[in-house]
Design a protein around this motif. Structure first.
Motif, PDB file in Angstrom:
ATOM      1  N   VAL A   1     -17.565  21.041 -29.015  1.00 38.12           N
ATOM      2  CA  VAL A   1     -17.387  22.210 -29.765  1.00 38.12           C
ATOM      3  C   VAL A   1     -16.567  22.973 -28.981  1.00 38.12           C
ATOM      4  O   VAL A   1     -17.029  23.696 -27.728  1.00 38.12           O
ATOM      5  CB  VAL A   1     -18.739  22.834 -30.424  1.00 38.12           C
ATOM      6  CG1 VAL A   1     -19.009  24.069 -30.602  1.00 38.12           C
ATOM      7  CG2 VAL A   1     -19.022  21.535 -31.013  1.00 38.12           C
TER       8      VAL A   1
ATOM      9  N   ASN B   1     -15.977  27.536 -28.572  1.00 35.89           N
ATOM     10  CA  ASN B   1     -16.874  28.377 -28.995  1.00 35.89           C
ATOM     11  C   ASN B   1     -16.045  30.200 -28.693  1.00 35.89           C
ATOM     12  O   ASN B   1     -15.811  30.195 -27.126  1.00 35.89           O
ATOM     13  CB  ASN B   1     -18.474  28.522 -28.799  1.00 35.89           C
ATOM     14  CG  ASN B   1     -18.882  29.922 -29.235  1.00 35.89           C
ATOM     15  OD1 ASN B   1     -17.989  30.829 -30.436  1.00 35.89           O
ATOM     16  ND2 ASN B   1     -20.108  30.702 -29.424  1.00 35.89           N
TER      17      ASN B   1
ATOM     18  N   ALA C   1     -25.067  24.329 -32.276  1.00 33.68           N
ATOM     19  CA  ALA C   1     -24.076  22.622 -31.990  1.00 33.68           C
ATOM     20  C   ALA C   1     -25.197  21.973 -32.316  1.00 33.68           C
ATOM     21  O   ALA C   1     -25.497  21.533 -31.235  1.00 33.68           O
ATOM     22  CB  ALA C   1     -23.151  23.263 -31.346  1.00 33.68           C
TER      23      ALA C   1
ATOM     24  N   SER D   1     -17.314  25.689 -24.186  1.00 41.61           N
ATOM     25  CA  SER D   1     -17.654  24.730 -25.251  1.00 41.61           C
ATOM     26  C   SER D   1     -18.483  23.436 -24.483  1.00 41.61           C
ATOM     27  O   SER D   1     -19.251  23.837 -23.300  1.00 41.61           O
ATOM     28  CB  SER D   1     -15.759  23.855 -24.959  1.00 41.61           C
ATOM     29  OG  SER D   1     -14.961  23.431 -23.683  1.00 41.61           O
TER      30      SER D   1
ATOM     31  N   VAL E   1     -21.040  18.158 -38.331  1.00 38.67           N
ATOM     32  CA  VAL E   1     -21.454  19.855 -37.082  1.00 38.67           C
ATOM     33  C   VAL E   1     -21.487  21.134 -37.713  1.00 38.67           C
ATOM     34  O   VAL E   1     -21.350  21.567 -38.654  1.00 38.67           O
ATOM     35  CB  VAL E   1     -19.966  20.131 -35.908  1.00 38.67           C
ATOM     36  CG1 VAL E   1     -20.070  20.814 -34.984  1.00 38.67           C
ATOM     37  CG2 VAL E   1     -19.368  18.551 -35.430  1.00 38.67           C
TER      38      VAL E   1
END
Length: 93
Positions: free
Chosen positions: A11, A13, A21, A49, A73
């Motif tokens: 993930v 961001n 998340a 991340s 997700v």
């Protein structure tokens, strides 16, 4: 016993503000939900991340040709705001 799988997703961001998340992996046989697995909830900083991972996802030995994993997700499991589109994976024999 059937097979076991692991799923991980990174993930990233880039919003400039922190977000939650969490990943959910659902196992389907056609339209029937067989099982669901969740990752640990993570906080991802505004320019950070994190990798979400779920291990030991069990696929039954008698799973048919319509068996599919679907990866979601979300920001969390309460508001269920998607961070990306759900991704299906068909389990080929």
């Amino acid at each position: 016993a059937g097979k076991t799988y692991s799923v991980s997703v990174k993930v990233d961001n880039s919003t400039g503000r922190p977000t939650g998340a969490q990943m959910l992996v659902a196992v389907y046989n056609g339209s029937e939900l067989i099982n669901a697995y969740t990752s640990t909830a993570e906080n991802v900083g505004g320019s950070d991340s994190k990798t979400l991972e779920i291990k030991n996802i069990a696929i039954p030995e008698n799973a048919g040709d319509k068996t599919e994993l679907k990866c979601f997700v979300w920001d969390n499991l309460t508001s269920l705001t998607p961070l990306c589109d759900a991704t299906p994976y068909t389990m080929a024999k």
